[in-house]
Design a protein around this motif. Sequence first.
Motif, PDB file in Angstrom:
ATOM      1  N   ASN A  75      -5.724  -3.385  -1.990  1.00 28.77           N
ATOM      2  CA  ASN A  75      -5.538  -2.241  -1.092  1.00 28.77           C
ATOM      3  C   ASN A  75      -6.496  -1.096  -1.362  1.00 28.77           C
ATOM      4  OD1 ASN A  75      -2.928  -2.588   0.688  1.00 28.77           O
ATOM      5  ND2 ASN A  75      -2.451  -3.519  -1.295  1.00 28.77           N
ATOM      6  N   PHE A  76      -6.955  -0.974  -2.604  1.00 30.87           N
ATOM      7  CA  PHE A  76      -7.854   0.114  -2.982  1.00 30.87           C
ATOM      8  C   PHE A  76      -8.976  -0.468  -3.830  1.00 30.87           C
ATOM      9  CE2 PHE A  76      -3.541   1.754  -2.579  1.00 30.87           C
ATOM     10  CZ  PHE A  76      -3.721   2.742  -1.622  1.00 30.87           C
ATOM     11  N   SER A  77     -10.186  -0.021  -3.590  1.00 30.49           N
ATOM     12  CA  SER A  77     -11.324  -0.592  -4.296  1.00 30.49           C
ATOM     13  C   SER A  77     -11.376  -0.182  -5.763  1.00 30.49           C
ATOM     14  CB  SER A  77     -12.629  -0.189  -3.597  1.00 30.49           C
ATOM     15  OG  SER A  77     -12.788   1.224  -3.601  1.00 30.49           O
ATOM     16  N   SER A  78     -10.718   0.929  -6.092  1.00 28.94           N
ATOM     17  CA  SER A  78     -10.760   1.451  -7.458  1.00 28.94           C
ATOM     18  C   SER A  78      -9.682   2.519  -7.610  1.00 28.94           C
ATOM     19  CB  SER A  78     -12.131   2.067  -7.745  1.00 28.94           C
ATOM     20  OG  SER A  78     -12.352   3.164  -6.856  1.00 28.94           O
ATOM     21  N   LYS A  79      -9.508   2.997  -8.831  1.00 23.32           N
ATOM     22  CA  LYS A  79      -8.585   4.112  -9.029  1.00 23.32           C
ATOM     23  C   LYS A  79      -9.084   5.342  -8.275  1.00 23.32           C
ATOM     24  CE  LYS A  79      -6.450   7.170 -12.437  1.00 23.32           C
ATOM     25  NZ  LYS A  79      -6.342   7.576 -13.868  1.00 23.32           N
ATOM     26  N   ALA A  80     -10.396   5.555  -8.255  1.00 24.72           N
ATOM     27  CA  ALA A  80     -10.953   6.710  -7.530  1.00 24.72           C
ATOM     28  C   ALA A  80     -10.611   6.626  -6.046  1.00 24.72           C
ATOM     29  CB  ALA A  80     -12.464   6.761  -7.730  1.00 24.72           C
ATOM     30  N   ASP A  81     -10.629   5.429  -5.499  1.00 24.51           N
ATOM     31  CA  ASP A  81     -10.269   5.236  -4.091  1.00 24.51           C
ATOM     32  C   ASP A  81      -8.798   5.575  -3.882  1.00 24.51           C
ATOM     33  OD1 ASP A  81     -10.566   4.465  -1.414  1.00 24.51           O
ATOM     34  OD2 ASP A  81     -10.070   2.370  -1.844  1.00 24.51           O
ATOM     35  N   LEU A  82      -7.947   5.185  -4.820  1.00 24.46           N
ATOM     36  CA  LEU A  82      -6.525   5.512  -4.744  1.00 24.46           C
ATOM     37  C   LEU A  82      -6.304   7.023  -4.840  1.00 24.46           C
ATOM     38  CD1 LEU A  82      -3.518   4.749  -4.735  1.00 24.46           C
ATOM     39  CD2 LEU A  82      -3.683   4.346  -7.205  1.00 24.46           C
ATOM     40  N   VAL A  83      -7.052   7.681  -5.704  1.00 26.57           N
ATOM     41  CA  VAL A  83      -6.939   9.138  -5.836  1.00 26.57           C
ATOM     42  C   VAL A  83      -7.299   9.813  -4.516  1.00 26.57           C
ATOM     43  CG1 VAL A  83      -7.900  11.189  -6.958  1.00 26.57           C
ATOM     44  CG2 VAL A  83      -7.325   9.179  -8.327  1.00 26.57           C
TER      45      VAL A  83
ATOM     46  N   LEU B  83      -3.162  19.347  -4.779  1.00 27.27           N
ATOM     47  CA  LEU B  83      -4.571  19.125  -4.482  1.00 27.27           C
ATOM     48  C   LEU B  83      -5.472  19.814  -5.500  1.00 27.27           C
ATOM     49  CD1 LEU B  83      -4.350  19.578  -0.626  1.00 27.27           C
ATOM     50  CD2 LEU B  83      -4.917  17.457  -1.800  1.00 27.27           C
ATOM     51  N   LEU B  84      -5.178  21.084  -5.796  1.00 26.27           N
ATOM     52  CA  LEU B  84      -5.996  21.800  -6.776  1.00 26.27           C
ATOM     53  C   LEU B  84      -5.803  21.235  -8.181  1.00 26.27           C
ATOM     54  CD1 LEU B  84      -5.879  25.577  -5.794  1.00 26.27           C
ATOM     55  CD2 LEU B  84      -7.790  23.977  -5.614  1.00 26.27           C
TER      56      LEU B  84
ATOM     57  N   ARG C  43       0.841  -1.207   0.000  1.00 25.66           N
ATOM     58  CA  ARG C  43       0.000   0.000   0.000  1.00 25.66           C
ATOM     59  C   ARG C  43       0.871   1.250   0.000  1.00 25.66           C
ATOM     60  NH1 ARG C  43      -5.191   1.786   1.424  1.00 25.66           N
ATOM     61  NH2 ARG C  43      -5.191   3.864   2.364  1.00 25.66           N
ATOM     62  N   GLU C  44       1.919   1.239   0.820  1.00 23.48           N
ATOM     63  CA  GLU C  44       2.808   2.400   0.877  1.00 23.48           C
ATOM     64  C   GLU C  44       3.501   2.627  -0.462  1.00 23.48           C
ATOM     65  OE1 GLU C  44       5.518   2.156   4.126  1.00 23.48           O
ATOM     66  OE2 GLU C  44       3.935   2.052   5.636  1.00 23.48           O
ATOM     67  N   ARG C  45       3.950   1.553  -1.092  1.00 20.34           N
ATOM     68  CA  ARG C  45       4.613   1.700  -2.400  1.00 20.34           C
ATOM     69  C   ARG C  45       3.639   2.220  -3.450  1.00 20.34           C
ATOM     70  NH1 ARG C  45       6.910  -3.358  -1.141  1.00 20.34           N
ATOM     71  NH2 ARG C  45       5.700  -4.406  -2.783  1.00 20.34           N
ATOM     72  N   LEU C  46       2.413   1.721  -3.404  1.00 22.57           N
ATOM     73  CA  LEU C  46       1.409   2.169  -4.368  1.00 22.57           C
ATOM     74  C   LEU C  46       1.079   3.649  -4.173  1.00 22.57           C
ATOM     75  CD1 LEU C  46      -0.869  -0.970  -4.236  1.00 22.57           C
ATOM     76  CD2 LEU C  46       0.148  -0.046  -6.332  1.00 22.57           C
ATOM     77  N   LEU C  47       0.932   4.062  -2.917  1.00 19.10           N
ATOM     78  CA  LEU C  47       0.644   5.471  -2.645  1.00 19.10           C
ATOM     79  C   LEU C  47       1.797   6.367  -3.073  1.00 19.10           C
ATOM     80  CD1 LEU C  47      -1.223   5.686   0.788  1.00 19.10           C
ATOM     81  CD2 LEU C  47      -1.942   6.686  -1.400  1.00 19.10           C
ATOM     82  N   ALA C  48       3.026   5.918  -2.812  1.00 19.98           N
ATOM     83  CA  ALA C  48       4.190   6.711  -3.208  1.00 19.98           C
ATOM     84  C   ALA C  48       4.277   6.832  -4.719  1.00 19.98           C
ATOM     85  CB  ALA C  48       5.463   6.091  -2.645  1.00 19.98           C
ATOM     86  N   ALA C  49       4.031   5.730  -5.417  1.00 16.13           N
ATOM     87  CA  ALA C  49       4.073   5.754  -6.883  1.00 16.13           C
ATOM     88  C   ALA C  49       2.956   6.629  -7.437  1.00 16.13           C
ATOM     89  CB  ALA C  49       3.958   4.330  -7.433  1.00 16.13           C
ATOM     90  N   ALA C  50       1.762   6.509  -6.855  1.00 19.31           N
ATOM     91  CA  ALA C  50       0.635   7.331  -7.309  1.00 19.31           C
ATOM     92  C   ALA C  50       0.931   8.805  -7.084  1.00 19.31           C
ATOM     93  CB  ALA C  50      -0.640   6.925  -6.571  1.00 19.31           C
TER      94      ALA C  50
ATOM     95  N   ASP D 257      -5.728  12.603   0.516  1.00 20.75           N
ATOM     96  CA  ASP D 257      -5.647  12.595   1.984  1.00 20.75           C
ATOM     97  C   ASP D 257      -4.193  12.626   2.443  1.00 20.75           C
ATOM     98  OD1 ASP D 257      -8.372  12.564   2.614  1.00 20.75           O
ATOM     99  OD2 ASP D 257      -8.499  10.379   2.473  1.00 20.75           O
ATOM    100  N   ALA D 258      -3.354  11.846   1.766  1.00 27.10           N
ATOM    101  CA  ALA D 258      -1.937  11.780   2.144  1.00 27.10           C
ATOM    102  C   ALA D 258      -1.244  13.115   1.897  1.00 27.10           C
ATOM    103  CB  ALA D 258      -1.236  10.670   1.362  1.00 27.10           C
ATOM    104  N   ARG D 259      -1.606  13.790   0.814  1.00 25.80           N
ATOM    105  CA  ARG D 259      -0.987  15.088   0.522  1.00 25.80           C
ATOM    106  C   ARG D 259      -1.420  16.122   1.565  1.00 25.80           C
ATOM    107  NH1 ARG D 259       2.375  16.907  -3.609  1.00 25.80           N
ATOM    108  NH2 ARG D 259       2.352  19.159  -3.763  1.00 25.80           N
TER     109      ARG D 259
END
Length: 203
Positions: free
Chosen positions: A57-65, A118-119, A19-26, A70-72
């Motif tokens: 880890n994420f239900s969809s790309k929208a969930d990852l976005v 974010l914007l 999950r951490e690697r995916l969030l960092a890559a995203a 949130d992380a930012r």
Amino acid sequence: MTDPEAAAPKPRGRRGAARERLLAAAARRFYADGVSATGIDTITAEAGVAKMSLYNNFSSKADLVRAYLDARHEEWLDLYARRLAAAPDARGGVLAVFDAYADHANFAYEHGFRGCGLLNAAAELPAGDEGRAVVRRHKEEVEALLAGHLTELLPDHPAEQTRATAEHLSFLLEGAMARAGLEGADTRLQHARKMAADILDRL
């Protein structure tokens, strides 16, 4: 008697690491290339995980976005907290908000600074998207932080005037971020910080 297994820190699971690697890559790809232009395959390849790992880890790309947004937001709050810890007073608290945005601008982005992440993301999302609500809450929280510092700095000022000044400063900050993103440098943010300081000195 203490159970040694309970006392010992539990190793981070493979799923948590993925999950951490995916969030960092995203985060890298969404900021550098945009949300719409970045596909799931690109993110999983950069993260070095299988596509199934993403959907575990994420239900969809929208969930990852949304998780990226949130992380930012949390990332900015951490920068602000560090700046606030060094602020000597409420005036310094207001300026800590500007400094935290400048700190974000000076991260080592792959293609340079492109403005508020974010914007940028919100501009690509449709009206009503939950991700846009995340961005709106971030901006509202920033303005509320400014209002809180101003209330402490100017306890005798009417609340309505304090809120108006906080809105004024938040508009100054957002305009500076937009210009800084276009120019790829924090120069406009430094100018905005000086303008904010001048406004505070005249209150």
